[in-house]
Scaffold this motif. Structure first.
Motif, mmCIF file in Angstrom:
data_model
loop_
_atom_site.group_PDB
_atom_site.id
_atom_site.type_symbol
_atom_site.label_atom_id
_atom_site.label_comp_id
_atom_site.label_asym_id
_atom_site.label_seq_id
_atom_site.Cartn_x
_atom_site.Cartn_y
_atom_site.Cartn_z
ATOM 1 N N ARG A 281 0.921 -1.258 0.067
ATOM 2 C CA ARG A 281 0.007 0.019 0.064
ATOM 3 C C ARG A 281 0.790 1.269 0.065
ATOM 4 O O ARG A 281 0.604 2.136 -0.795
ATOM 5 N N LEU A 282 1.869 1.264 0.757
ATOM 6 C CA LEU A 282 2.693 2.404 1.081
ATOM 7 C C LEU A 282 3.667 2.570 -0.316
ATOM 8 O O LEU A 282 3.927 3.797 -0.967
ATOM 9 N N SER A 283 3.875 1.413 -1.082
ATOM 10 C CA SER A 283 4.589 1.853 -2.381
ATOM 11 C C SER A 283 3.640 2.100 -3.493
ATOM 12 O O SER A 283 3.917 2.916 -4.215
ATOM 13 N N TYR B 193 -5.003 -2.414 -1.310
ATOM 14 C CA TYR B 193 -4.029 -2.897 -0.372
ATOM 15 C C TYR B 193 -4.052 -2.248 1.088
ATOM 16 O O TYR B 193 -3.873 -3.280 1.848
ATOM 17 N N GLY B 194 -4.778 -1.320 1.078
ATOM 18 C CA GLY B 194 -4.990 -0.668 2.567
ATOM 19 C C GLY B 194 -6.112 -1.462 2.908
ATOM 20 O O GLY B 194 -6.139 -1.766 4.221
ATOM 21 N N ASP B 195 -7.162 -1.785 2.262
ATOM 22 C CA ASP B 195 -8.136 -2.551 2.505
ATOM 23 C C ASP B 195 -7.866 -4.140 2.959
ATOM 24 O O ASP B 195 -8.092 -4.661 4.291
ATOM 25 N N LYS B 196 -7.029 -4.786 2.051
ATOM 26 C CA LYS B 196 -6.653 -6.118 2.510
ATOM 27 C C LYS B 196 -5.572 -5.967 3.761
ATOM 28 O O LYS B 196 -5.796 -7.212 4.484
ATOM 29 N N GLU C 280 -6.636 -8.468 6.870
ATOM 30 C CA GLU C 280 -5.651 -9.390 7.705
ATOM 31 C C GLU C 280 -5.440 -8.938 9.049
ATOM 32 O O GLU C 280 -5.348 -10.158 9.969
ATOM 33 N N TYR C 281 -5.352 -7.667 9.468
ATOM 34 C CA TYR C 281 -5.135 -7.256 10.632
ATOM 35 C C TYR C 281 -6.403 -7.608 11.519
ATOM 36 O O TYR C 281 -5.948 -8.283 12.748
#
Length: 172
Positions: free
Chosen positions: A111-113, A126-129, A133-134
């Motif tokens: 997400r950061l990339s 990717y933020g949602d994924k 997962e968290y």
């Protein structure tokens, strides 16, 4: 002794990759870590952080387009195996919890990339994924800790008997 040698090698090569990255030699850093990652399953210690460390190097090397497939085909399978081995002494829920935590951390780095690449669609995905997962990590950890506590209680009953008033004060 062999495992200590491998674990020391991981540390040394990770430092080498970091040094290469500081020199802006990201492709070389990726090569060093890539070789290292393939052998992580043979180590006794949890070196899953190495899987996470390589992610920003792809973006900084201008290879962001390769990152998703590398994550899915290499990092996630290796990270899962390393995490499972590292927590093999724990119940399945705790093993699963730390696998979910690993995945959350991987997805957050991707997400950061994506953010640095100004790709808002992938950043959001990717933020949602990562968050999913968290959330799975927290749920699995809670369940795993409950099971571990129950197992501990059963062991105490086996050792000291069912009457808790007869147990040593330090255990009650």
């Amino acid at each position: 002794m062999e495992s200590n040698k491998r674990d020391l090698e991981v540390s040394e090569k990770t430092k080498k990759a970091s040094s290469l990255a500081r020199e802006k030699k990201f492709d070389e850093a990726i090569k060093v870590l890539g070789k290292l990652i393939k052998g992580l399953e043979k180590c006794n210690l949890d070196h899953s952080d190495v899987c996470i460390k390589i992610i920003p190097y792809f973006q900084k090397a201008g290879r962001f387009d390769e990152l998703e497939s590398y994550v899915n085909e290499t990092l996630i399978p290796v990270g899962r195996a390393v995490t499972k081995k590292s927590f093999s002494h724990q119940n399945k829920h705790i093993q699963d919890a730390f696998t979910h935590l690993f995945l959350s951390r991987v997805y957050d780095k991707v997400r950061l990339s994506a953010k640095r690449e100004k790709n808002n669609e992938l950043k959001s995905y990717y933020g949602d994924k990562s968050q999913q997962e968290y959330d799975r990590y927290e749920a699995a950890l809670e369940k795993g800790e409950e099971i571990a506590a129950d197992e501990g209680e059963k062991e105490m009953v086996r050792i000291f008997g069912a009457d808790k008033s007869q147990w040593p004060d330090s255990i009650k």
